[in-house]
Motif scaffolding. Structure first.
Motif, PDB file in Angstrom:
ATOM      1  N   GLN A 122     -17.295 -15.901 -19.723  1.00 31.60           N
ATOM      2  CA  GLN A 122     -16.221 -15.505 -20.237  1.00 31.60           C
ATOM      3  C   GLN A 122     -15.135 -15.824 -19.501  1.00 31.60           C
ATOM      4  O   GLN A 122     -15.178 -15.549 -18.063  1.00 31.60           O
ATOM      5  N   VAL A 123     -13.881 -15.000 -19.003  1.00 31.63           N
ATOM      6  CA  VAL A 123     -12.773 -15.527 -18.497  1.00 31.63           C
ATOM      7  C   VAL A 123     -12.546 -14.057 -18.210  1.00 31.63           C
ATOM      8  O   VAL A 123     -12.642 -12.454 -19.469  1.00 31.63           O
ATOM      9  N   LEU A 124     -11.411 -13.204 -17.362  1.00 32.04           N
ATOM     10  CA  LEU A 124     -11.069 -11.955 -16.937  1.00 32.04           C
ATOM     11  C   LEU A 124     -10.209 -11.320 -17.979  1.00 32.04           C
ATOM     12  O   LEU A 124      -9.038 -11.649 -18.478  1.00 32.04           O
ATOM     13  N   GLU A 125     -10.727 -10.588 -17.998  1.00 33.99           N
ATOM     14  CA  GLU A 125      -9.387  -8.947 -19.296  1.00 33.99           C
ATOM     15  C   GLU A 125      -8.952  -8.368 -18.486  1.00 33.99           C
ATOM     16  O   GLU A 125      -9.851  -7.567 -17.574  1.00 33.99           O
ATOM     17  N   LYS A 126      -7.849  -7.974 -18.688  1.00 35.63           N
ATOM     18  CA  LYS A 126      -7.532  -6.584 -18.109  1.00 35.63           C
ATOM     19  C   LYS A 126      -5.590  -6.506 -18.785  1.00 35.63           C
ATOM     20  O   LYS A 126      -5.115  -7.354 -19.022  1.00 35.63           O
ATOM     21  N   ASP A 127      -6.175  -5.120 -18.835  1.00 37.28           N
ATOM     22  CA  ASP A 127      -5.121  -4.790 -19.359  1.00 37.28           C
ATOM     23  C   ASP A 127      -3.786  -4.155 -18.539  1.00 37.28           C
ATOM     24  O   ASP A 127      -3.308  -3.085 -17.378  1.00 37.28           O
ATOM     25  N   MET A 128      -2.598  -5.463 -17.626  1.00 39.71           N
ATOM     26  CA  MET A 128      -2.498  -6.066 -16.494  1.00 39.71           C
ATOM     27  C   MET A 128      -1.190  -6.550 -16.874  1.00 39.71           C
ATOM     28  O   MET A 128      -1.888  -7.882 -16.830  1.00 39.71           O
ATOM     29  N   GLU A 176       4.061  -1.499 -11.038  1.00 39.73           N
ATOM     30  CA  GLU A 176       2.818  -1.210 -11.105  1.00 39.73           C
ATOM     31  C   GLU A 176       1.276  -2.214 -10.801  1.00 39.73           C
ATOM     32  O   GLU A 176      -0.115  -2.090 -10.607  1.00 39.73           O
ATOM     33  N   ALA A 177       1.315  -3.557 -11.751  1.00 42.36           N
ATOM     34  CA  ALA A 177       1.085  -4.186 -11.398  1.00 42.36           C
ATOM     35  C   ALA A 177       0.853  -4.908  -9.995  1.00 42.36           C
ATOM     36  O   ALA A 177      -0.356  -5.439  -9.451  1.00 42.36           O
ATOM     37  N   MET A 178       1.953  -4.352  -8.668  1.00 44.18           N
ATOM     38  CA  MET A 178       1.599  -4.301  -7.365  1.00 44.18           C
ATOM     39  C   MET A 178       1.099  -2.903  -6.715  1.00 44.18           C
ATOM     40  O   MET A 178       1.426  -3.378  -5.320  1.00 44.18           O
ATOM     41  N   ASP A 179       0.093  -1.951  -7.693  1.00 46.64           N
ATOM     42  CA  ASP A 179       0.076  -0.782  -6.682  1.00 46.64           C
ATOM     43  C   ASP A 179       1.421  -0.285  -6.504  1.00 46.64           C
ATOM     44  O   ASP A 179       0.816   0.438  -5.529  1.00 46.64           O
ATOM     45  N   VAL A 180       2.847  -0.917  -7.159  1.00 47.09           N
ATOM     46  CA  VAL A 180       3.741   0.216  -5.997  1.00 47.09           C
ATOM     47  C   VAL A 180       3.859   1.512  -7.496  1.00 47.09           C
ATOM     48  O   VAL A 180       4.034   1.484  -8.292  1.00 47.09           O
ATOM     49  N   ILE A 193       0.690  -1.281   0.001  1.00 43.48           N
ATOM     50  CA  ILE A 193      -0.075   0.152  -0.187  1.00 43.48           C
ATOM     51  C   ILE A 193       1.022   0.937   0.050  1.00 43.48           C
ATOM     52  O   ILE A 193       1.720   1.398   0.632  1.00 43.48           O
ATOM     53  N   GLU A 194       0.483   2.585  -1.156  1.00 44.02           N
ATOM     54  CA  GLU A 194       1.315   3.329  -0.713  1.00 44.02           C
ATOM     55  C   GLU A 194       2.554   3.108  -0.803  1.00 44.02           C
ATOM     56  O   GLU A 194       3.611   3.906  -0.275  1.00 44.02           O
ATOM     57  N   GLU A 195       3.564   2.537  -1.594  1.00 47.44           N
ATOM     58  CA  GLU A 195       5.154   2.418  -1.278  1.00 47.44           C
ATOM     59  C   GLU A 195       5.488   2.537  -2.637  1.00 47.44           C
ATOM     60  O   GLU A 195       5.376   3.260  -3.939  1.00 47.44           O
ATOM     61  N   LYS A 196       6.547   3.470  -3.155  1.00 51.84           N
ATOM     62  CA  LYS A 196       7.341   4.210  -3.591  1.00 51.84           C
ATOM     63  C   LYS A 196       8.784   3.670  -3.778  1.00 51.84           C
ATOM     64  O   LYS A 196       8.968   3.439  -3.432  1.00 51.84           O
ATOM     65  N   ALA A 197       8.434   3.552  -5.230  1.00 53.68           N
ATOM     66  CA  ALA A 197      10.201   2.240  -5.585  1.00 53.68           C
ATOM     67  C   ALA A 197      10.702   3.601  -6.471  1.00 53.68           C
ATOM     68  O   ALA A 197      10.400   4.271  -7.696  1.00 53.68           O
ATOM     69  N   THR A 202      11.502 -12.266  -6.648  1.00 59.22           N
ATOM     70  CA  THR A 202      10.409 -11.320  -5.764  1.00 59.22           C
ATOM     71  C   THR A 202       9.226 -10.314  -5.698  1.00 59.22           C
ATOM     72  O   THR A 202       8.069 -10.753  -5.524  1.00 59.22           O
ATOM     73  N   LEU A 203       8.954  -9.881  -6.511  1.00 56.61           N
ATOM     74  CA  LEU A 203       8.388  -9.048  -7.210  1.00 56.61           C
ATOM     75  C   LEU A 203       7.305 -10.199  -7.837  1.00 56.61           C
ATOM     76  O   LEU A 203       6.315  -9.896  -7.937  1.00 56.61           O
TER      77      LEU A 203
END
Length: 423
Positions: A232-238, A35-39, A6-10, A105-106
């Motif tokens: 249908q299966v999940l679609e996401k630009d990620m 970005e995929a881990m909200d960093v 949460i709110e990590e800055k890398a 790890t990521l």
């Protein structure tokens, strides 16, 4: 695990070894993984080297530069674009005085967050535990310090080593336990696969780099042949939006059916523990009659992505399976589409253009073993007419004195069965 991010800055750190031409893309991909881990990525530090520095991965001066940027940008984690050794992590955390993680790890954390089924969770857990094992040695000193600080001062000197052995044993036991459970899942999967083979349903497997559009293609093919929201299966630009293998039955208008399976997406520098862990999932691709290798043709690095996917497939034993290369996102690449050339097709799944042509290519590839026959089925054998209506493509029907006259497209496995009724 989500709370950690949460709110990590890398700050991202990469070493360009011997002028690797894919280096810039690797850093861009690391940014997408973060970005995929909200960093939030707040800075990038790179260095050109002939070989990495054994103690810190980067040179001494660079460590200081990372530290300065880290403090200036208010970052709280440094992410390295390669797998670091236990000693490198320990030295960097000491000198930078902050949390240091590597690309492995990521990726493991992303997989842990995305895994939905029990099987995927177990596979990720095994990979995480195997990654952790050698790193326990690197933690030896801190474990000794912890042991010494429990009230007994230095009298408790050996407890760190004892704790290390206990942890190691615990991890080994846990790995063995999960392996056993996975073997049971694998046995079930094998049973399902044999059942499918018995039903003579061909299997088409989607493979490709993560975010190339595999799920979009699966959904568009389902929409065309069997519109049902639930399937249908999940679609996401990620990156790694879907991890779990999806299997769907595609029914064509002429009664031909095949199974379409989706597999986990690939990425460069995919941790080898993870490749090994997902081996059983990727066996779906190994047993397939046809692979659809989905490529994001709009990405400048798409040839590199093809190489990585092919290499990873080879590593898990997927070889000599007929393949159609599906160059997706052609609308973003200013390429003429739909366009078919031998075993390649350029299309846009999002724009819904080229999917009919793809279905036709699939049909030709997996239904080559069909023959057109004229059969006369006696009226008292209505069961055979029902069977053919369900399993074959009836081209014409006529009622004559001897029975039902059918012109039918038959699978070779049914040709002998219907031999007696051939005209």
């Amino acid at each position: 695990m989500e709370e950690d991010y949460i709110e990590e800055k890398a700050i991202l750190v990469g070493v360009n070894l011997r002028n690797d031409r894919h280096f810039d893309y690797s850093i861009e991909e690391l940014s997408n993984l973060a970005e995929a881990m909200d960093v939030e990525v707040v800075g990038v530090v790179t260095q050109n080297l002939e070989r990495v520095t054994p103690s810190h991965y980067v040179g001494t001066g660079k460590t200081e530069e990372i530290r300065q940027m880290y403090e200036e940008k208010g970052a709280n984690v440094v992410i390295f674009d390669d797998e670091l050794s236990p000693a490198q992590i320990r030295n960097l955390e000491q000198d930078l005085d902050c949390k240091v993680i590597d690309r492995t790890t990521l990726i493991l954390d992303i997989f842990a967050r995305r895994a939905k089924t029990n099987e995927a969770r177990m596979q990720v857990e095994i990979a995480q535990l195997k990654y952790l094992m050698p790193r326990l040695v690197g933690m030896n000193a801190s474990l000794s310090r912890q042991g010494g600080g429990t009230g007994g001062g230095f009298q408790n000197k050996g407890s760190g080593e004892t704790k290390l052995e206990l942890d190691r044993r615990k991890i080994e036991k846990q790995i063995a336990k999960i392996h056993k459970e996975l073997e049971e899942v694998k046995a079930q999967r094998e049973t399902q696969r044999k059942k499918r083979q018995k039903n003579a349903l061909p299997v088409v497997s989607l493979v490709g780099y993560t975010n190339a559009g595999k799920s979009t293609i699966m959904n568009q093919l389902l929409e065309r042949t069997n519109p049902d929201e639930e399937k249908q299966v999940l679609e996401k630009d990620m990156l790694f939006a879907t991890l779990d293998t999806s299997v769907r039955q595609i029914e064509l208008e002429d009664n031909k059916k095949f199974l379409l399976t989706d597999t986990v997406g690939f990425v460069s520098k995919l941790p080898h523990h993870l490749v090994k862990a997902f081996r059983s999932t990727l066996e779906e691709a190994r047993e397939a009659d046809l692979l659809l290798h989905v490529v994001d043709v709009s990405n400048e690095e798409h040839e590199y992505m093809i190489d990585i996917t092919n290499k990873t497939l080879e590593d898990v034993g997927v070889v000599d399976v007929p393949t159609i290369y599906v160059y997706n996102k052609a609308d973003r690449a200013n390429i003429q589409y739909p366009f078919v050339s031998k075993n390649k097709i350029y299309l846009s799944a999002k724009q819904d253009v080229g999917l009919d042509e793809l279905l036709e290519m699939i049909r030709k590839a997996i239904f080559a073993d069909y023959e057109v026959q004229t059969l006369c089925i006696p009226y008292d054998r209505g069961d055979l007419v029902s069977y053919l209506n369900e399993r074959a493509n009836i081209l014409s029907t006529e009622y004559v004195e001897e029975g039902t006259l059918l012109k039918v497209e038959l699978h070779v496995s049914d040709v002998n069965r219907m031999k007696a009724f051939k005209k």
